[in-house]
Enzyme design. Structure first.
Site, PDB file in Angstrom:
ATOM      1  N   CYS A 184      -2.732  -7.282  -3.998  1.00 40.37           N
ATOM      2  CA  CYS A 184      -2.041  -5.989  -3.946  1.00 40.37           C
ATOM      3  C   CYS A 184      -1.971  -5.438  -5.365  1.00 40.37           C
ATOM      4  O   CYS A 184      -1.343  -6.057  -6.235  1.00 40.37           O
ATOM      5  CB  CYS A 184      -0.640  -6.171  -3.370  1.00 40.37           C
ATOM      6  SG  CYS A 184       0.382  -4.682  -3.372  1.00 40.37           S
ATOM      7  N   ASN A 185      -2.626  -4.306  -5.607  1.00 39.71           N
ATOM      8  CA  ASN A 185      -2.619  -3.715  -6.935  1.00 39.71           C
ATOM      9  C   ASN A 185      -1.207  -3.388  -7.406  1.00 39.71           C
ATOM     10  O   ASN A 185      -0.834  -3.658  -8.549  1.00 39.71           O
ATOM     11  CB  ASN A 185      -3.445  -2.417  -6.931  1.00 39.71           C
ATOM     12  CG  ASN A 185      -4.938  -2.653  -6.852  1.00 39.71           C
ATOM     13  OD1 ASN A 185      -5.625  -2.708  -7.854  1.00 39.71           O
ATOM     14  ND2 ASN A 185      -5.446  -2.783  -5.641  1.00 39.71           N
ATOM     15  N   THR A 186      -0.402  -2.800  -6.531  1.00 40.09           N
ATOM     16  CA  THR A 186       0.951  -2.395  -6.915  1.00 40.09           C
ATOM     17  C   THR A 186       1.777  -3.604  -7.325  1.00 40.09           C
ATOM     18  O   THR A 186       2.453  -3.594  -8.360  1.00 40.09           O
ATOM     19  CB  THR A 186       1.636  -1.649  -5.758  1.00 40.09           C
ATOM     20  OG1 THR A 186       0.894  -0.461  -5.458  1.00 40.09           O
ATOM     21  CG2 THR A 186       3.056  -1.255  -6.130  1.00 40.09           C
ATOM     22  N   CYS A 219      -6.550  -0.165  -3.696  1.00 45.01           N
ATOM     23  CA  CYS A 219      -5.550  -0.709  -2.775  1.00 45.01           C
ATOM     24  C   CYS A 219      -6.328  -1.515  -1.759  1.00 45.01           C
ATOM     25  O   CYS A 219      -7.311  -1.012  -1.194  1.00 45.01           O
ATOM     26  CB  CYS A 219      -4.766   0.419  -2.098  1.00 45.01           C
ATOM     27  SG  CYS A 219      -3.656  -0.155  -0.770  1.00 45.01           S
ATOM     28  N   THR A 220      -5.931  -2.745  -1.528  1.00 40.65           N
ATOM     29  CA  THR A 220      -6.725  -3.612  -0.652  1.00 40.65           C
ATOM     30  C   THR A 220      -6.715  -3.143   0.797  1.00 40.65           C
ATOM     31  O   THR A 220      -7.548  -3.584   1.595  1.00 40.65           O
ATOM     32  CB  THR A 220      -6.231  -5.070  -0.735  1.00 40.65           C
ATOM     33  OG1 THR A 220      -4.814  -5.110  -0.526  1.00 40.65           O
ATOM     34  CG2 THR A 220      -6.585  -5.683  -2.076  1.00 40.65           C
ATOM     35  N   TYR A 255       5.155  -0.338  -0.568  1.00 43.50           N
ATOM     36  CA  TYR A 255       5.762  -0.537  -1.879  1.00 43.50           C
ATOM     37  C   TYR A 255       5.908   0.761  -2.677  1.00 43.50           C
ATOM     38  O   TYR A 255       6.611   0.789  -3.682  1.00 43.50           O
ATOM     39  CB  TYR A 255       4.911  -1.522  -2.693  1.00 43.50           C
ATOM     40  CG  TYR A 255       5.164  -2.988  -2.362  1.00 43.50           C
ATOM     41  CD1 TYR A 255       6.177  -3.380  -1.496  1.00 43.50           C
ATOM     42  CD2 TYR A 255       4.381  -3.976  -2.947  1.00 43.50           C
ATOM     43  CE1 TYR A 255       6.391  -4.719  -1.215  1.00 43.50           C
ATOM     44  CE2 TYR A 255       4.598  -5.318  -2.675  1.00 43.50           C
ATOM     45  CZ  TYR A 255       5.598  -5.687  -1.804  1.00 43.50           C
ATOM     46  OH  TYR A 255       5.820  -7.009  -1.532  1.00 43.50           O
ATOM     47  N   GLY A 256       5.214   1.810  -2.273  1.00 44.28           N
ATOM     48  CA  GLY A 256       5.191   3.033  -3.068  1.00 44.28           C
ATOM     49  C   GLY A 256       6.543   3.680  -3.291  1.00 44.28           C
ATOM     50  O   GLY A 256       6.770   4.333  -4.305  1.00 44.28           O
TER      51      GLY A 256
END
Length: 265
Positions: free
Chosen positions: A76-78, A192-193, A44-45
């Site tokens: 997911c943090n993002t 981040c998991t 996703y970055g």
């Protein structure tokens, strides 16, 4: 009664959410689990924020219609720091459990006052993350370290592929600060998991011992608190499965999912 229990849906950009699934299963043994990996969008970055937000909302519109889960865990943090509020607004009848950097517990535990947050570039740049620092860690020196490559490395590592020590150390090196007065970073938040899969590698390569905070258990506890407990229910047979948005996971990934008790559909 077992058949009436709705499943728990767990969503991640890749396979990092398996760290959360592992903890959630312990706390919710009576529930079935649907694991959704957006491997077609991973990582996703590199996404533009609005495009990624639209993608996540579109995916959930179909997932909720098809599977009607009891609760959705965004592992997911993002994804959650970007789209969590929009998901709750778009689907007000669904309960979403989010994943955010564990900055509050880090600030409570640190003795040196030096905390690092190891995350993806998307999580590092998010205003949500900076608001957490302002709210809970204003008295600490918090270093945000955005790794471009570590999520991919973790995916490779957990599939059994080799990852060079030098490459890993390059990604985590900036987490470690030593001040002129002798104080050192004593806590690194794994935001981040994917990263907890490599925690033992991080410990081995770290220039000095630190507390690596893995949020998986806290996320699972939060999900358990929101899911009705049914004491006499048995775990449904053959109900735990994984979905990949690419529709074409490779063999090592399928084998990994099977190791976690998930069939791939």
């Amino acid at each position: 009664m077992t058949n009436e229990l709705k499943p728990v849906l767990m969503f991640d950009s890749g396979i990092g959410g398996l760290t959360v699934l592992r903890e959630a299963r312990v706390l919710m043994p009576e529930r079935g689990f649907i694991y959704v990996a957006d491997d077609a969008g991973f990582p996703y970055g590199g996404w533009e924020e609005e495009a990624l937000k639209a993608r996540i909302l579109s995916l959930f519109e179909k997932l909720l219609k098809d599977h009607d889960p009891e609760v959705c865990v965004i592992a997911c943090n993002t994804a959650f720091t970007l789209a969590g509020a929009d998901l709750r607004a778009a689907f007000p009848h669904m309960t979403f459990v989010g994943t955010v950097p564990a900055i509050k517990p880090a600030a409570e535990r640190t003795r040196s006052g030096l905390v690092s947050v190891l995350a993806t570039p998307g999580t590092v740049k998010r205003a949500y993350t900076r608001d957490l620092i302002q709210s809970f860690a204003s008295r600490c020196h918090v270093r945000l370290v955005g790794s471009q490559n570590l999520a991919r490395m973790a995916e490779a590592y957990v599939r059994g592929e080799g990852v060079a020590d030098d490459a890993v150390l390059e990604e985590i090196r900036e987490c470690f600060i030593e001040m002129p007065d002798g104080r050192k970073t004593d806590i690194v938040v794994l935001a981040c998991t994917h990263y907890p899969f490599m925690a033992n590698v991080f410990r081995r390569l770290a220039p000095w011992p630190v507390d690596w905070i893995d949020p998986a258990e806290a996320i699972a506890r939060r999900a358990r608190s929101l899911v009705p407990s049914v004491s006499d229910a048995m775990h449904p047979e053959n109900q735990d499965f994984a979905l990949f948005t690419s529709g074409n996971p490779d063999f090592p990934t399928i084998r990994l999912m099977q190791g976690f008790g998930l069939t791939v559909r």
